[in-house]
Design a protein around this motif. Structure first.
Motif, mmCIF file in Angstrom:
data_model
loop_
_atom_site.group_PDB
_atom_site.id
_atom_site.type_symbol
_atom_site.label_atom_id
_atom_site.label_comp_id
_atom_site.label_asym_id
_atom_site.label_seq_id
_atom_site.Cartn_x
_atom_site.Cartn_y
_atom_site.Cartn_z
ATOM 1 N N GLU A 96 43.912 47.156 35.846
ATOM 2 C CA GLU A 96 44.317 48.141 36.792
ATOM 3 C C GLU A 96 43.987 47.773 38.410
ATOM 4 O O GLU A 96 42.640 47.966 37.987
ATOM 5 C CB GLU A 96 44.951 49.650 36.800
ATOM 6 N N ALA A 97 45.030 47.983 39.499
ATOM 7 C CA ALA A 97 43.388 47.776 40.908
ATOM 8 C C ALA A 97 43.046 49.327 40.602
ATOM 9 O O ALA A 97 42.153 48.993 41.630
ATOM 10 C CB ALA A 97 44.720 47.214 41.830
ATOM 11 N N VAL B 273 37.066 43.011 50.735
ATOM 12 C CA VAL B 273 36.675 41.183 48.941
ATOM 13 C C VAL B 273 36.654 42.144 48.210
ATOM 14 O O VAL B 273 35.632 42.929 47.688
ATOM 15 C CB VAL B 273 35.951 40.728 49.572
ATOM 16 N N ASN B 274 37.969 42.235 47.454
ATOM 17 C CA ASN B 274 37.744 43.107 46.360
ATOM 18 C C ASN B 274 37.469 42.869 44.641
ATOM 19 O O ASN B 274 39.044 42.569 44.131
ATOM 20 C CB ASN B 274 38.859 44.133 46.023
ATOM 21 N N ASN B 275 36.316 42.447 44.355
ATOM 22 C CA ASN B 275 36.390 41.241 43.076
ATOM 23 C C ASN B 275 36.613 42.635 42.098
ATOM 24 O O ASN B 275 37.290 41.425 40.827
ATOM 25 C CB ASN B 275 34.717 40.250 43.021
ATOM 26 N N GLN B 276 37.260 43.553 41.822
ATOM 27 C CA GLN B 276 37.393 44.353 41.163
ATOM 28 C C GLN B 276 36.179 44.563 39.994
ATOM 29 O O GLN B 276 35.895 44.558 38.696
ATOM 30 C CB GLN B 276 38.319 44.351 39.963
ATOM 31 N N VAL C 201 42.393 42.858 47.077
ATOM 32 C CA VAL C 201 42.481 42.902 45.311
ATOM 33 C C VAL C 201 42.469 41.249 44.468
ATOM 34 O O VAL C 201 42.811 40.302 44.960
ATOM 35 C CB VAL C 201 43.720 43.471 44.761
ATOM 36 N N SER C 202 41.414 40.853 45.121
ATOM 37 C CA SER C 202 41.068 39.519 44.114
ATOM 38 C C SER C 202 40.559 39.716 43.190
ATOM 39 O O SER C 202 40.280 40.529 41.817
ATOM 40 C CB SER C 202 40.661 38.925 44.948
ATOM 41 N N TYR C 203 39.648 38.360 42.871
ATOM 42 C CA TYR C 203 38.459 38.322 41.422
ATOM 43 C C TYR C 203 37.928 36.906 42.069
ATOM 44 O O TYR C 203 37.640 37.032 43.367
ATOM 45 C CB TYR C 203 38.989 37.908 40.162
#
Length: 881
Positions: A12-13, A300-303, A364-366
């Motif tokens: 889930e983001a 920069v959302n690498n989670q 939302v990335s990785y």
């Protein structure tokens, strides 16, 4: 959120997978609204608040649900309903809900593809050439480069011509190459282990360096200046620094609405949620003296944060929730959909142009590899990284899409890739010719007219800091009056102003007047002065009163300092938010923009600077060594042991002195002006002035020097009103200068051979020593010498005093505890001065864990004990150091 935000599709983001029961996600949910399946084909009147109808005012329920899903449940998720402004909410709805609004021309798609090629192939090139080097690549969020370029394009079209950026290390080299447009050979040569450093500083690792570049924006054909601030590994520390520099540029250019200068901040998801300075910086965003009229934040959302999952890294559903406190809209977007990303970036740039408020883009990335390229992420996130290894690159996905659409051919795509690869190869070849690394080529805030073309000071001297009598009188009279008519001030303030007038009449000044003389005289010479910090307008100790308040008209104020001369520079004095880290960072950034300004930050009490320790340790102390940038920021730190307890006594001088870079065991030799040469060599200046005149001189010297160094001043509390701590106008007369050391000028100095003890000290304790000496009638036996500049240590002046009193024993006296204050710094330097042939005895409080006692009686007993020792001439007989 129901939006499909996670490119991996496994996490889930957000952390909150709960779906509200009132959302129509399946047909059976229609019953919640008293509807059923038969109503799906019924047409309904659309409310005026929605834009999903386009030209239509009614739509079938099935179509209404479909259009809302298209707007809000695709690759973009929007948070804006918390904003308490209808116009702003409607603006966002219109951008998200209008049917067919997210259309791109073929030319725009080709530009996006070309930018994605550069972003991706740059990282691929570095990975091929330097596979075992840390570079903190952008793989997994390559879309950041086209995203930033879109924001800059749209902002440039709206009139912005200067963009100041701050970002962490991930993707920094790519931003330098493809957004700022740093020459590739200059980046590639940084990887060469044989590259020798020029002798201009100690330097920093490549993924911390900044850059300043002026170029033509290709999309708008307008000039644009891009500045990426250098910053340390301390994530988010650069945020307030960027804001301060942006504010300064706006201020100097008269850009009162932020229409010419703007800031962009790039964040990581874990740091954005975890670092308190983010919150502090947000709370500056709409304060009158700190606003930059809207910042675009890109997360920069690498989670993931290094090895830590979001579920244990934050308590809020999204990493961006901190932005809600200032009603900033938050646009979440799936980073594997480049067109959705670009649309959101356009929207963010337009929002900032329209409303001049902050906005957040959550990419939302990785992260395709580990925290750095040497790190193994499978240790801690095995399932996530199995999926990432299977994940198709975004460039492949997008190029395939455009080829299918017929926007580009496979051959055109491959040619574009080959063209950029060739550019990289050629730059790599020429980078091998680079033999010396010049840090100044990476300067983020150049001052072209202040230094020579080589970046060196234009001279090694400065003019005296004294002032004409008329200037002193004029400033003194303004400081003791109210320049506005029919302005009713408080009786207490009226009494203070009358006191000032009496001092001026007698050609005397107290601390507040000394400061007035410094600020006022610099303003006359067109030097902007900015004083910021908690309660600085009145002053913590109610001595300053630079802002007068009308007692009968709300919000009517008067700043006499701005009424001195017709063509003076403006004076800014501003109470800050209750933040040290954020505000000190902001003022540091403000001081970067121009050398022709005196920028001061005052702590409410000196020890409060420790919550801003990161700015002091990472930027102020080593800033010139790491990034060859001068900075003349002044820290005013109220300091003194006055029985106020452990928290309001000590400004921690020992910390500043420990970080001073002068060599304790070497007597410096200079051919020219000893004072200026020594100041040029140091990393910062530490002073503790004992007179208002010397305080005025050191502030003026800060601007008259041919270079800029940070200045740390331990300022007084009780001395603000001490009858002995006053100066005559003669001490500021034309031709006078700052006294690094104030010698004894009493009876002892007339017969130095008879003097048995010389006490060296600094700051307030001098007045206690002088009072005790007088009571003991020891003026002939004991000389008291004040060190006003502690670092860099005035070796030359101390040696002259030691030689003058050759028969006397030397004592260092301080009111601080032995393991604090100045003793550990001055002792080895005194021994160097006397070539280790004499002892330097310590007089002061014993070592302690706390800075001061909380008991008034203990405080007074400690003072009496070390005063007795100071004047007991047999105290050290028979003792060895």
């Amino acid at each position: 959120m129901l939006s499909q935000l996670d490119p991996l599709g496994i996490l889930e983001a957000d952390l909150d997978s709960f779906v509200p029961s009132d959302l129509i996600t399946t047909i059976d949910k229609l019953g919640y609204y008293g509807l059923d399946e038969s109503d799906l084909n019924r047409s309904f009147q659309l409310p005026p608040t929605t834009f999903i109808g386009g030209e239509n005012t009614t739509l079938p329920l099935k179509e209404i649900i479909h259009r809302l899903e298209t707007s809000y449940c695709g690759h973009i998720g929007v948070e804006f309903m918390f904003i308490n402004n209808v116009d702003q909410c409607q603006w966002i709805r219109q951008k998200i809900e209008t049917p067919g609004i997210m259309q791109f021309t073929n030319a725009e798609k080709r530009t996006l593809l070309a930018r994605l090629i550069r972003s991706t192939r740059f990282e691929d090139f570095l990975a091929r050439k330097w596979s075992s080097e840390k570079r903190f690549g952008l793989e997994g969020c390559e879309v950041l480069i086209p995203a930033l370029k879109t924001i800059i394009d749209k902002s440039s079209a709206a009139g912005i011509d200067s963009v100041i950026m701050g970002m962490p290390h991930r993707g920094r080299l790519n931003v330098l190459a493809n957004v700022i447009r740093k020459d590739l050979d200059q980046i590639f040569c940084q990887f060469d282990p044989k590259l020798e450093a020029a002798d201009e500083g100690s330097g920093d690792v490549k993924y911390h360096l900044g850059m300043y570049h002026e170029r033509i924006n290709r999309e708008t054909d307008k000039n644009i200046t891009l500045s990426l601030m250098a910053n340390p590994s301390h994530l988010e520390a650069v945020d307030p620094v960027v804001q301060g520099k942006a504010k300064a540029e706006q201020f100097y250019r008269g850009d009162t609405q932020g229409k010419k200068v703007m800031s962009i901040l790039i964040h990581g998801d874990a740091a954005f949620a975890g670092q308190g300075v983010v919150y502090e910086t947000f709370h500056l965003s709409e304060l009158p003296s700190y606003t930059t009229h809207g910042t675009i934040h890109v997360v920069v959302n690498n989670q993931i944060g290094f090895t830590t999952d979001p579920r244990v890294a934050r308590s809020s559903p999204y990493p961006t929730d901190v932005a809600r406190v200032v009603n900033a809209p938050i646009f979440h977007v799936n980073a594997d959909d480049p067109e959705a990303v670009i649309y959101v970036c356009r929207m963010a740039a337009e929002w900032r142009t329209t409303f001049n408020k902050d906005v957040v883009i959550d990419l939302v990335s990785y992260r395709r590899f580990g925290h750095n390229e040497m790190d193994e992420p499978m240790f801690t996130q095995p399932l996530m990284y199995k999926q990432i290894h299977r994940q198709e690159h975004v460039l492949k996905k997008y190029s395939d899409k455009l080829i299918v659409e017929g926007v580009v051919t496979l051959q055109e795509f491959e040619e574009e890739v080959a063209k950029y690869d060739k550019i990289c190869e050629e730059a790599y070849t020429s980078s091998k010719d680079e033999k010396i690394l010049h840090i100044r080529h990476w300067l983020d805030s150049p001052w072209p007219d202040f230094f020579t073309t080589d970046g060196e000071p234009k001279s090694m001297s400065y003019v005296p800091t004294g002032l004409d009598e008329e200037v002193l009188q004029h400033i003194g009279q303004t400081a003791s009056s109210v320049p506005l008519e029919d302005f009713k001030i408080h009786p207490g303030v009226s009494r203070i102003l009358r006191g000032r007038a009496d001092l001026v009449k007698n050609r005397q000044m107290d601390w507040a007047l000394g400061e007035y003389m410094a600020f006022g005289s610099l303003l006359k010479d067109d030097i902007h002065v900015r004083l910021s910090g908690q309660d600085v307008e009145r002053g913590t100790f109610s001595h300053r009163h630079h802002v007068l308040h009308d007692q009968e008209v709300d919000k009517r104020i008067c700043v006499p300092m701005n009424h001195l001369w017709a063509n003076q520079a403006p004076y800014t004095v501003c109470n800050s938010s209750l933040s040290e880290y954020g505000v000190l960072g902001f003022e540091l950034g403000f001081a970067m923009a121009s050398p022709n300004a005196l920028i001061l930050w005052e702590a409410q009490f000196g020890d409060f600077h420790n919550t801003a320790q990161c700015i002091i340790d990472q930027f102020i102390s080593p800033g010139q060594a790491k990034w060859v940038r001068n900075n003349g920021i002044v820290l005013l730190l109220p300091h003194g042991m006055e029985g106020m307890g452990p928290e309001h006594s000590l400004a921690r001088p020992e910390r500043f002195l420990q970080m001073s870079k002068d060599d304790p065991d070497h007597f410096p030799e200079f051919s020219g002006d000893f004072e200026v040469q020594q100041l040029n060599d140091c990393n910062w200046i530490v002073v503790n002035c004992s007179t208002p005149a010397n305080y005025c001189h050191v502030l003026r010297r800060q601007i008259l020097l041919p270079f800029r160094k940070p200045l740390i001043i331990f300022t007084p509390k009780s001395l603000l009103r001490h009858p002995d701590a006053r100066s005559s106008f003669d001490d500021l007369a034309k031709g006078t200068k700052f006294k690094r050391l104030i010698p004894d000028e009493g009876i002892a100095s007339q017969n130095p051979a008879q003097v048995k003890r010389v006490i060296f000290c600094t700051g307030k304790v001098y007045y206690e020593l002088a009072k005790e000496r007088k009571q003991q009638k020891m003026e002939k036996d004991v000389a008291i010498i004040r060190l006003e500049q502690i670092s860099p240590f005035p070796f030359d002046l101390v040696r002259a005093e030691a030689e003058k009193y050759a028969n006397a024993e030397l004592v260092w006296c301080q009111e601080e505890h032995k393991n604090m204050g100045y003793y550990d710094y001055v002792r080895p330097r005194f021994l160097t001065v006397v070539a280790n042939k004499k002892s330097i005895w310590y007089v002061g409080r014993d070592p302690a864990a706390a800075p001061a006692t909380g008991n008034k009686s203990t405080h007074l007993n400690e003072l009496k004990r070390f005063m007795d020792t100071a004047f007991n001439l047999s105290a050290f007989q028979g003792k060895d150091l």
